[in-house]
Design a protein around this motif. Structure first.
Motif, PDB file in Angstrom:
ATOM      1  N   ALA A   1     -21.810  30.875  29.850  1.00  0.00           N
ATOM      2  CA  ALA A   1     -20.856  31.398  28.869  1.00  0.00           C
ATOM      3  C   ALA A   1     -20.479  30.339  27.847  1.00  0.00           C
ATOM      4  CB  ALA A   1     -19.603  31.908  29.589  1.00  0.00           C
ATOM      5  N   ASP A   2     -20.256  29.119  28.300  1.00  0.00           N
ATOM      6  CA  ASP A   2     -19.903  28.039  27.382  1.00  0.00           C
ATOM      7  C   ASP A   2     -21.040  27.757  26.405  1.00  0.00           C
ATOM      8  OD1 ASP A   2     -18.211  25.655  26.576  1.00  0.00           O
ATOM      9  OD2 ASP A   2     -20.027  24.626  27.249  1.00  0.00           O
ATOM     10  N   MET A   3     -22.275  27.741  26.910  1.00  0.00           N
ATOM     11  CA  MET A   3     -23.429  27.493  26.045  1.00  0.00           C
ATOM     12  C   MET A   3     -23.589  28.605  25.007  1.00  0.00           C
ATOM     13  SD  MET A   3     -26.828  28.374  25.400  1.00  0.00           S
ATOM     14  CE  MET A   3     -27.286  29.255  26.885  1.00  0.00           C
ATOM     15  N   ILE A   4     -23.420  29.848  25.421  1.00  0.00           N
ATOM     16  CA  ILE A   4     -23.522  30.969  24.480  1.00  0.00           C
ATOM     17  C   ILE A   4     -22.466  30.833  23.386  1.00  0.00           C
ATOM     18  CG2 ILE A   4     -23.177  33.459  24.226  1.00  0.00           C
ATOM     19  CD1 ILE A   4     -24.501  33.799  26.968  1.00  0.00           C
ATOM     20  N   ASN A   5     -21.241  30.538  23.759  1.00  0.00           N
ATOM     21  CA  ASN A   5     -20.170  30.413  22.776  1.00  0.00           C
ATOM     22  C   ASN A   5     -20.434  29.280  21.791  1.00  0.00           C
ATOM     23  OD1 ASN A   5     -18.775  32.561  23.922  1.00  0.00           O
ATOM     24  ND2 ASN A   5     -17.545  31.246  25.253  1.00  0.00           N
ATOM     25  N   ARG A   6     -20.974  28.183  22.282  1.00  0.00           N
ATOM     26  CA  ARG A   6     -21.275  27.056  21.393  1.00  0.00           C
ATOM     27  C   ARG A   6     -22.485  27.331  20.503  1.00  0.00           C
ATOM     28  NH1 ARG A   6     -22.542  22.092  23.923  1.00  0.00           N
ATOM     29  NH2 ARG A   6     -22.899  23.074  25.957  1.00  0.00           N
ATOM     30  N   SER A   7     -23.303  28.300  20.900  1.00  0.00           N
ATOM     31  CA  SER A   7     -24.481  28.654  20.096  1.00  0.00           C
ATOM     32  C   SER A   7     -24.139  29.567  18.928  1.00  0.00           C
ATOM     33  CB  SER A   7     -25.528  29.339  20.976  1.00  0.00           C
ATOM     34  OG  SER A   7     -25.986  28.471  21.990  1.00  0.00           O
ATOM     35  N   TYR A   8     -23.050  30.338  19.059  1.00  0.00           N
ATOM     36  CA  TYR A   8     -22.689  31.316  18.038  1.00  0.00           C
ATOM     37  C   TYR A   8     -21.607  30.774  17.107  1.00  0.00           C
ATOM     38  CZ  TYR A   8     -25.588  34.903  20.157  1.00  0.00           C
ATOM     39  OH  TYR A   8     -26.661  35.623  20.620  1.00  0.00           O
ATOM     40  N   THR A   9     -21.850  29.609  16.550  1.00  0.00           N
ATOM     41  CA  THR A   9     -20.893  29.019  15.610  1.00  0.00           C
ATOM     42  C   THR A   9     -20.826  29.806  14.307  1.00  0.00           C
ATOM     43  OG1 THR A   9     -22.648  27.541  14.815  1.00  0.00           O
ATOM     44  CG2 THR A   9     -21.204  26.699  16.555  1.00  0.00           C
ATOM     45  N   HIS A  10     -21.840  30.622  14.031  1.00  0.00           N
ATOM     46  CA  HIS A  10     -21.916  31.380  12.785  1.00  0.00           C
ATOM     47  C   HIS A  10     -21.279  32.765  12.910  1.00  0.00           C
ATOM     48  CE1 HIS A  10     -25.334  32.373  15.329  1.00  0.00           C
ATOM     49  NE2 HIS A  10     -25.371  33.555  14.739  1.00  0.00           N
TER      50      HIS A  10
ATOM     51  N   GLU B   1     -31.568  41.284  25.334  1.00  0.00           N
ATOM     52  CA  GLU B   1     -30.181  41.500  24.919  1.00  0.00           C
ATOM     53  C   GLU B   1     -29.547  40.237  24.333  1.00  0.00           C
ATOM     54  OE1 GLU B   1     -28.275  43.993  24.554  1.00  0.00           O
ATOM     55  OE2 GLU B   1     -29.325  45.618  25.562  1.00  0.00           O
ATOM     56  N   TRP B   2     -29.871  39.093  24.894  1.00  0.00           N
ATOM     57  CA  TRP B   2     -29.276  37.837  24.451  1.00  0.00           C
ATOM     58  C   TRP B   2     -30.364  36.776  24.301  1.00  0.00           C
ATOM     59  CZ3 TRP B   2     -24.012  37.066  23.529  1.00  0.00           C
ATOM     60  CH2 TRP B   2     -23.148  38.063  23.983  1.00  0.00           C
ATOM     61  N   LEU B   3     -30.319  36.053  23.217  1.00  0.00           N
ATOM     62  CA  LEU B   3     -31.171  34.877  23.025  1.00  0.00           C
ATOM     63  C   LEU B   3     -30.356  33.865  22.246  1.00  0.00           C
ATOM     64  CD1 LEU B   3     -33.947  33.374  23.039  1.00  0.00           C
ATOM     65  CD2 LEU B   3     -34.374  34.455  20.818  1.00  0.00           C
ATOM     66  N   GLN B   4     -30.211  32.680  22.788  1.00  0.00           N
ATOM     67  CA  GLN B   4     -29.430  31.667  22.103  1.00  0.00           C
ATOM     68  C   GLN B   4     -29.915  30.276  22.484  1.00  0.00           C
ATOM     69  OE1 GLN B   4     -27.366  34.253  23.854  1.00  0.00           O
ATOM     70  NE2 GLN B   4     -28.459  33.312  25.569  1.00  0.00           N
ATOM     71  N   VAL B   5     -29.826  29.361  21.516  1.00  0.00           N
ATOM     72  CA  VAL B   5     -30.170  27.952  21.712  1.00  0.00           C
ATOM     73  C   VAL B   5     -29.077  27.136  21.027  1.00  0.00           C
ATOM     74  CG1 VAL B   5     -31.841  26.119  21.218  1.00  0.00           C
ATOM     75  CG2 VAL B   5     -32.657  28.439  21.767  1.00  0.00           C
ATOM     76  N   LEU B   6     -28.620  26.099  21.688  1.00  0.00           N
ATOM     77  CA  LEU B   6     -27.597  25.251  21.075  1.00  0.00           C
ATOM     78  C   LEU B   6     -28.089  24.724  19.732  1.00  0.00           C
ATOM     79  CD1 LEU B   6     -26.335  23.195  24.149  1.00  0.00           C
ATOM     80  CD2 LEU B   6     -25.083  24.970  22.901  1.00  0.00           C
ATOM     81  N   PRO B   7     -27.223  24.661  18.728  1.00  0.00           N
ATOM     82  CA  PRO B   7     -27.650  24.269  17.373  1.00  0.00           C
ATOM     83  C   PRO B   7     -28.446  22.986  17.312  1.00  0.00           C
ATOM     84  CG  PRO B   7     -25.398  25.080  17.326  1.00  0.00           C
ATOM     85  CD  PRO B   7     -25.785  25.014  18.777  1.00  0.00           C
ATOM     86  N   GLU B   8     -28.090  22.002  18.112  1.00  0.00           N
ATOM     87  CA  GLU B   8     -28.760  20.706  18.027  1.00  0.00           C
ATOM     88  C   GLU B   8     -30.172  20.714  18.599  1.00  0.00           C
ATOM     89  OE1 GLU B   8     -25.686  20.285  21.477  1.00  0.00           O
ATOM     90  OE2 GLU B   8     -25.940  21.456  19.627  1.00  0.00           O
ATOM     91  N   TYR B   9     -30.560  21.804  19.266  1.00  0.00           N
ATOM     92  CA  TYR B   9     -31.910  21.888  19.844  1.00  0.00           C
ATOM     93  C   TYR B   9     -32.784  22.941  19.147  1.00  0.00           C
ATOM     94  CZ  TYR B   9     -29.890  19.019  23.513  1.00  0.00           C
ATOM     95  OH  TYR B   9     -29.272  17.998  24.196  1.00  0.00           O
ATOM     96  N   ARG B  10     -32.327  23.454  18.047  1.00  0.00           N
ATOM     97  CA  ARG B  10     -33.129  24.436  17.309  1.00  0.00           C
ATOM     98  C   ARG B  10     -34.244  23.736  16.538  1.00  0.00           C
ATOM     99  NH1 ARG B  10     -27.755  27.821  15.410  1.00  0.00           N
ATOM    100  NH2 ARG B  10     -27.257  28.566  17.511  1.00  0.00           N
ATOM    101  N   GLY B  11     -35.293  24.502  16.243  1.00  0.00           N
ATOM    102  CA  GLY B  11     -36.430  23.930  15.536  1.00  0.00           C
ATOM    103  C   GLY B  11     -37.369  23.165  16.442  1.00  0.00           C
ATOM    104  N   LYS B  12     -37.212  23.319  17.767  1.00  0.00           N
ATOM    105  CA  LYS B  12     -38.046  22.602  18.729  1.00  0.00           C
ATOM    106  C   LYS B  12     -38.819  23.561  19.632  1.00  0.00           C
ATOM    107  CE  LYS B  12     -34.573  18.883  18.875  1.00  0.00           C
ATOM    108  NZ  LYS B  12     -35.346  17.923  18.059  1.00  0.00           N
ATOM    109  N   CYS B  13     -39.009  24.785  19.194  1.00  0.00           N
ATOM    110  CA  CYS B  13     -39.763  25.833  19.913  1.00  0.00           C
ATOM    111  C   CYS B  13     -39.063  26.317  21.180  1.00  0.00           C
ATOM    112  CB  CYS B  13     -41.171  25.351  20.267  1.00  0.00           C
ATOM    113  SG  CYS B  13     -42.296  25.300  18.867  1.00  0.00           S
ATOM    114  N   VAL B  14     -37.780  26.005  21.348  1.00  0.00           N
ATOM    115  CA  VAL B  14     -37.086  26.441  22.556  1.00  0.00           C
ATOM    116  C   VAL B  14     -36.961  27.961  22.592  1.00  0.00           C
ATOM    117  CG1 VAL B  14     -34.976  26.271  23.924  1.00  0.00           C
ATOM    118  CG2 VAL B  14     -35.815  24.263  22.683  1.00  0.00           C
TER     119      VAL B  14
END
Length: 209
Positions: free
Chosen positions: A84-93, A144-157
């Motif tokens: 839950a914490d990771m999802i919330n930190r991923s949806y900064t937008h 239903e859900w797909l999220q990656v923390l902002p600092e790890y985007r652009g790395k094929c995660v």
């Protein structure tokens, strides 16, 4: 209500949502849900419009993506606080916020599929995840859900998570679907198409002004 047979022939065109949800959907009186083929721009005089893509994958020819140093593994229920914490930190937008209790509640639905809750793990920490449902009645797997923390985007995660889920579901599902907001600044449609999802169906969710 559409029949299951009609839905399976063209799921993304005949329904804005997965079949298991559509069976009980009651559209509020102040809302309209309209496929792009039937959309009239004059509706914007009285409604706010949000557009959602809906794509499909036939679960064949699934590409390979590797995110260096990252493990992909099933998320255990004892990680729901971290999830839950990771999802919330991923949806900064956006204003999306979830709790550990909410994530736990998803395991009580008729479409819960624990092997399709997959995390991206780096140095023991959850940096991304994909959560999918499976409707055994229709043979439909649903992202239903797909999220990656902002600092790890652009790395094929994200691509690696999607394709791991697709390969897992290909052993028991007939097809997969996904929906997302067309105007999302993170452009989720791009990564889904990169992983083999296809289609041109767009649904307008219209709320009265």
């Amino acid at each position: 209500m559409i029949s299951m047979e009609t839905y399976k022939k063209n799921p993304c065109k005949v329904s804005s949502i997965p079949y298991w949800k559509a069976k009980s959907l009651i559209v509020p009186s102040n809302m309209k849900i309209v496929h792009s083929d039937e959309f009239d721009a004059n509706l914007l005089d009285n409604y706010y419009d949000r557009r959602f893509f809906r794509l499909m994958h036939n679960l064949s020819n699934i590409p390979e993506f590797n995110a260096t140093g990252i493990k992909l593994e099933v998320i255990q229920s004892n990680r729901n606080d971290e999830l839950a914490d990771m999802i919330n930190r991923s949806y900064t937008h956006s204003e999306i916020r979830v709790s550990a209790d909410y994530m736990s509640s998803l395991s009580t639905t008729q479409v819960y599929c624990p092997e399709l809750w997959i995390g991206a793990i780096l140095d023991g920490k959850l940096i991304g995840s994909i959560i999918c449902d499976f409707d055994i009645e229709v043979g439909e797997a649903i992202i239903e859900w797909l999220q990656v923390l902002p600092e790890y985007r652009g790395k094929c995660v994200a691509s690696a998570l999607i394709c791991k889920a697709l390969k897992t579901m290909s052993s028991f599902a007939d097809f997969a679907t996904v929906s997302g907001e067309c105007d999302n600044i993170t452009n989720p449609e791009r990564v889904y198409r990169h992983c083999g999802f296809v289609g041109k169906d767009v649904w307008h969710i219209l709320n009265e002004k």
